[in-house]
Write a protein that holds these residues in place. Structure first.
Motif, PDB file in Angstrom:
ATOM      1  N   LEU A  55       0.777  -1.134   0.276  1.00 27.94           N
ATOM      2  CA  LEU A  55      -0.015  -0.155   0.920  1.00 27.94           C
ATOM      3  C   LEU A  55       1.195   1.315   0.310  1.00 27.94           C
ATOM      4  O   LEU A  55       0.318   2.087  -0.266  1.00 27.94           O
ATOM      5  N   ILE A  97       2.743   2.456   2.783  1.00 28.06           N
ATOM      6  CA  ILE A  97       3.013   3.027   3.790  1.00 28.06           C
ATOM      7  C   ILE A  97       3.871   2.400   5.034  1.00 28.06           C
ATOM      8  O   ILE A  97       4.133   2.077   5.507  1.00 28.06           O
ATOM      9  N   VAL A 154      -1.669   4.614  -0.689  1.00 25.25           N
ATOM     10  CA  VAL A 154      -2.328   4.998  -0.076  1.00 25.25           C
ATOM     11  C   VAL A 154      -2.467   6.605   0.262  1.00 25.25           C
ATOM     12  O   VAL A 154      -3.403   7.880   0.021  1.00 25.25           O
ATOM     13  N   PRO A 189      -7.129   7.938   5.108  1.00 22.49           N
ATOM     14  CA  PRO A 189      -6.329   7.073   4.410  1.00 22.49           C
ATOM     15  C   PRO A 189      -7.159   6.195   4.701  1.00 22.49           C
ATOM     16  O   PRO A 189      -6.910   5.399   3.407  1.00 22.49           O
ATOM     17  N   CYS A 190      -7.533   5.508   5.916  1.00 21.81           N
ATOM     18  CA  CYS A 190      -7.794   4.126   6.115  1.00 21.81           C
ATOM     19  C   CYS A 190      -9.692   3.679   4.665  1.00 21.81           C
ATOM     20  O   CYS A 190      -9.914   2.695   4.402  1.00 21.81           O
ATOM     21  N   CYS A 227      -7.754   3.496   1.079  1.00 19.84           N
ATOM     22  CA  CYS A 227      -7.218   2.431   1.516  1.00 19.84           C
ATOM     23  C   CYS A 227      -8.084   1.060   1.228  1.00 19.84           C
ATOM     24  O   CYS A 227      -7.766   0.208   0.345  1.00 19.84           O
ATOM     25  N   LYS A 263      -7.957  -1.416  -2.041  1.00 20.54           N
ATOM     26  CA  LYS A 263      -7.722  -3.075  -1.727  1.00 20.54           C
ATOM     27  C   LYS A 263      -8.156  -3.931  -2.693  1.00 20.54           C
ATOM     28  O   LYS A 263      -8.408  -4.911  -3.584  1.00 20.54           O
ATOM     29  N   CYS A 282      -1.713  -1.296  11.497  1.00 20.95           N
ATOM     30  CA  CYS A 282      -0.926   0.163  10.829  1.00 20.95           C
ATOM     31  C   CYS A 282      -1.086   2.038  11.313  1.00 20.95           C
ATOM     32  O   CYS A 282      -1.451   1.976  12.481  1.00 20.95           O
ATOM     33  N   ASN A 288      -2.294   4.497   9.805  1.00 20.04           N
ATOM     34  CA  ASN A 288      -3.551   4.976  10.201  1.00 20.04           C
ATOM     35  C   ASN A 288      -4.281   4.782  10.661  1.00 20.04           C
ATOM     36  O   ASN A 288      -5.178   4.842  10.360  1.00 20.04           O
TER      37      ASN A 288
HETATM   38 FE1  FES Z   1      -5.001   0.756   5.229  1.00 23.52          FE
HETATM   39 FE2  FES Z   1      -3.767   1.704   7.569  1.00 23.52          FE
HETATM   40  S1  FES Z   1      -4.791   2.541   5.785  1.00 23.52           S
HETATM   41  S2  FES Z   1      -4.193  -0.583   6.012  1.00 23.52           S
END
Ligand code: FES
Ligand code: AMP
Ligand code: ZN
Length: 309
Positions: free
Chosen positions: A81, A83, A119, A130-131, A134, A138, A224, A226
């Motif tokens: 991703l 990150i 991401v 972000p989540c 993401c 995904k 993570c 985030n």
């Molecule tokens: Fe997707 Fe943390 S933002 S795993």
């Protein structure tokens, strides 16, 4: 404390099941619980090719480990991703596991294969949490990889704690359409959308942690970066307090919802998705959520690219 199955010295106590187990019996019971979930929900057919989404965390690695031991035809899928150190370390854990077990692994790195759309870039340009960015990225790459590889089914490591927290979130806002669809199996509704299954939906995070420890699985322990502050963590914390006061609450919440709650929300069937005009994947409008997100990124990035240095 004695093992509930064999009366040997117990190594782990499962208050939610009102039981305690020695190591061999825990491993046996853990696998059997997953096998039963797979059978009772008809998650996997004989000889099907399974793509297992593995994040490098304990749940998805435990799932891959069990599915491979049960003799299923599995391939891992890791999505990088972008990150930072978190992604690098989780990638390394997944590669190490696949190598150790001699299992095939497919890796998709968003920074490379998705045109630099990791991401942090997508979240930054679109100002989304972000989540949320993401999740969209995904889901798209899970579906795309499953279709490209000709897999029959995609398995994820969502566990009992994830499902209970999601259920609580949906209940708190009475999202009846989400409640109607919260299931451990999502059947295919489009040619480019394989069945999705969650074999660990009745297995707690604590149980997968014990399993990972007993099996010596090397996984990424950190969350993570985030995730901090995410509402789901607040819901998990609430449910953990409830569980401590009343063991078995989480299991009953999720199990009884599937049995009694969800049918009450069975809404009018949602129309089947059509083909996204951007990428051909399933979409409920002209474009899928991924193509809408990428379009927004490109529009926001264009003025920056054209700006004088
Ligand atoms: Fe997707 Fe943390 S933002 S795993
Ligand atoms: P999460 O959304 O992080 O709670 O993860 C839920 C499940 O999605 C995990 O158990 C994995 O099966 C899968 N998953 C999450 N992140 C990744 C990733 N980067 N690559 C592959 N699978 C992932
Ligand atoms: Zn699309």
């Amino acid at each position: 404390m004695k093992c509930t199955r064999c009366r040997a010295r117990a190594e782990v106590q499962l208050r939610s099941h009102n039981a305690a187990f020695c190591r061999p019996c825990f491993l046996f019971v853990f696998r059997r619980q997953i096998e039963r979930a797979i059978e009772s929900e008809k998650m996997l057919g004989r000889g099907e090719r399974i793509l297992v989404a593995v994040s490098g965390g304990k749940d998805s690695l435990a799932l891959w480990d069990v599915l491979a031991d049960l003799g299923h035809d599995t391939t891992g899928l890791y999505v990088g991703l972008g990150i930072g150190a978190y992604s690098e370390l989780s990638h390394a854990k997944v590669v190490a596991f696949a190598t150790r077990r001699g299992l095939p692994l497919r890796v998709i790195t968003l920074d490379e294969e998705a045109g630099g759309l990791g991401v942090p870039v997508v979240a930054g340009l679109t100002r989304r949490p972000p989540c949320s960015a993401c999740g969209t990225m995904k889901r798209h790459w899970f579906d795309a990889a499953a279709v490209e590889g000709g897999f029959d089914v995609l398995a994820t490591g969502h566990n009992l704690d994830d499902e209970a927290a999601r259920l609580l979130g949906n209940v708190l806002r009475w999202q009846t359409d989400h409640l109607a669809r919260q299931r451990p199996v999502l059947e295919t509704t489009h040619p480019r959308f394989v069945r999705k299954v969650k074999p660990l939906y009745l297995t707690s995070e604590y149980e997968t942690a014990v399993y990972a420890f007993m099996r010596g699985l090397d996984y990424i322990v950190d969350e993570c970066p985030n995730a901090a502050g995410a509402t789901q963590l607040v819901h998990k914390d609430l449910l953990n307090r409830l569980e401590a006061a009343s063991p078995g609450s989480k299991l009953a919440f999720v199990k009884d919802f599937q049995r009694t709650g969800r049918p009450a929300f069975a809404a009018a069937p949602r129309e089947n998705p059509r083909d996204c005009e951007g990428c051909g994947m399933p979409a409920y409008g002209t474009l899928c959520a991924y193509c809408r997100l990428v379009g927004e990124v490109r529009r926001k990035a264009a003025p920056l690219a054209g700006a004088p240095a």
